[in-house]
Design an enzyme around this catalytic site. Structure first.
Site: not given
Ligand SMILES: *Cc1c(COP(=O)(O)O)cnc(C)c1O
Length: 441
Positions: A58, A60, A204, A230, A233, A239
């Site tokens: 932990y 924080e 994003d 993220t 991906k 994750r």
């Molecule tokens: C996958 C994705 C997210 C969010 O990701 P999570 O981990 O599923 O919450 C945000 N923005 C875009 C463009 C995405 O493709």
């Protein structure tokens, strides 16, 4: 391909039921083509760090400023992840604590806006993410989405139209990012529009971060106030999410004159204590090693190959007479357009899945079908490229996709044949995190 090791040996003893389910998922992923554009295969190293004892700690707060004792070592781990993220993307500031992409975006809202503010973003049916202001998401309930999206005719973003909307609505923030837009995003042009209306520009890059690292997609960092992402991906991490930003807020006087915190500090405070409690240090460790893996020639070659593979797959499908949203791809994904067909995107996605080609149904620009039916199928190349596939393999994939799509009336014969061929084909490849690598690369 034989397995690397005595995988999950403890689970096998303590929870055979769960062990068997995981084994079945491994078998399924080893014999099908993972073509969901947001999925990939994390390396053994990422999985090891993720599954390490760091899950117990932990802490924080942030490095050197924790609310718990005993953090000398984890401070170094989080700092490593931060430094590697900054260096990989050339960013001034990085926060690696968001639990996933959606919480990262939530923190961006909290750091930049007040509830009720206007946000320009792409609606989900146009290819945007839920968190870009979609009505059922917090972002659409607490903020006012000003929608923009690809032209229904061309499937391409129209900067004249985006500029017109921005000037008319004067949003406080503009999202540039997508879950389903196959073409390159021109951050420089968005930046001109954002500057004209005094809007924060936020990229994003959840889907395309690997292409940016590889230098085969425009880089948002020089143009954007904030970049969210993220890591699970294309980057092949655990994750989680992360946020990059400038240190200073260029609109501090205009929008945040009463705050004593600069942009970087407001992002950090929005994540913790604004939205989250303790960071997941096992995940942050896995992020650190993922950033190291990504900062290599091997990864840059991988990212370039992902794009080359998507391009080849698109060409092979176009040459067989298929329509693609936006006319093709500059990225890792393409969207087959079945608006003119009698069967739907969902029909095709389900048929392909039965044949071992796992993608997802997806709206296309100008779609007349409902979001749970759609006229499109989204296919991505990050995972198959991680298996080691190149252009020649994309030709094979296109042939199988065509075999299924051109026989939608006689699937009973076609599906078992393609399913068998796909399974046999997949077994020739070494999958990261499942099999020992074929080569040292
Ligand atoms: C996958 C994705 C997210 C969010 O990701 P999570 O981990 O599923 O919450 C945000 N923005 C875009 C463009 C995405 O493709």
């Amino acid at each position: 391909m034989s397995d690397c090791c005595d995988r999950h040996a403890h689970l096998r003893e303590t929870d055979p039921q769960l062990y068997a389910l995981i084994e079945r998922q491994i078998e399924a992923e080893s014999t099908t083509l993972k073509m969901i554009a947001s999925e990939n295969y994390a390396s053994f190293s990422v999985l090891e760090a993720s599954g390490s004892i760091l899950t117990n700690k932990y802490c924080e707060g942030y490095p050197q400023a924790r609310y718990y004792e005993g953090n000398e070592i984890v401070d170094q781990i989080e700092q490593l992840a931060i430094d590697r993220a900054k260096s990989l993307f050339g960013a001034e500031h990085a926060n690696v604590q968001p639990y996933s992409g959606s919480p990262a975006n939530q923190a961006v809202y909290r750091a930049l806006l007040e509830p009720g503010d206007k946000v320009m973003g792409m609606p989900v049916p146009a290819g945007g993410h839920l968190t870009h202001g979609w009505k059922v998401n917090f972002s659409g309930r607490d903020y006012r989405q000003i929608p923009y999206g690809p032209d229904p005719e061309t499937g391409l973003l129209d900067f004249g139209e985006i500029r017109r909307i921005a000037r008319q609505e004067r949003p406080k923030m503009i999202w540039v990012g997508a879950t389903a837009y196959p073409r390159a995003l021109q951050y420089d042009r968005f930046a001109e529009i954002a500057a004209e209306v005094d809007a924060y520009l936020v990229a994003d890059i959840a889907h395309i971060n690997g292409l940016i690292v590889a230098g085969v997609h425009p880089d948002p960092v020089p143009y954007c106030d904030v970049v969210s992402s993220t890591i699970h991906k294309m980057l092949r991490g655990p994750r989680a999410g992360f946020i990059l930003s400038k240190e200073e807020d260029r609109f501090q006087q205009k929008y945040h004159s009463s705050s004593k915190f600069n942009l970087a500090k407001r992002i950090d405070r929005a994540v913790f204590p604004g939205l989250q409690g303790g960071p997941h240090m096992n995940t942050i460790a896995a992020m650190a090693t993922c950033f190291k893996e990504a900062d290599s020639d091997a990864f840059r070659r991988y990212g370039a190959q992902v794009a080359a593979n998507a391009r080849r797959l698109a060409e092979a499908l176009l040459s067989r007479g298929y329509q693609l949203a936006g006319g093709g791809t500059d990225t890792h994904l393409l969207i087959l357009d079945f608006r003119a067909a009698e069967y739907t995107g969902k029909d095709v996605a389900q048929a392909l899945a039965r044949a071992g080609i796992i993608g997802n149904f997806n709206m296309v620009p100008g779609d007349h079908r409902k979001p749970f039916v759609t006229s499109g199928v989204r296919l991505g190349t990050p995972a198959v490229t991680s298996m080691g596939m190149r252009e020649a393999e994309m030709e094979k994939l296109a042939a199988w996709i065509d075999e299924v799509c051109s026989n939608m009336g006689s699937l009973e014969q076609i599906v078992p044949k393609v399913r068998g061929e796909v399974a046999e084909f997949c077994r020739q490849f070494a999958i990261p995190g499942i099999h020992a690598a074929k080569t040292a690369d």
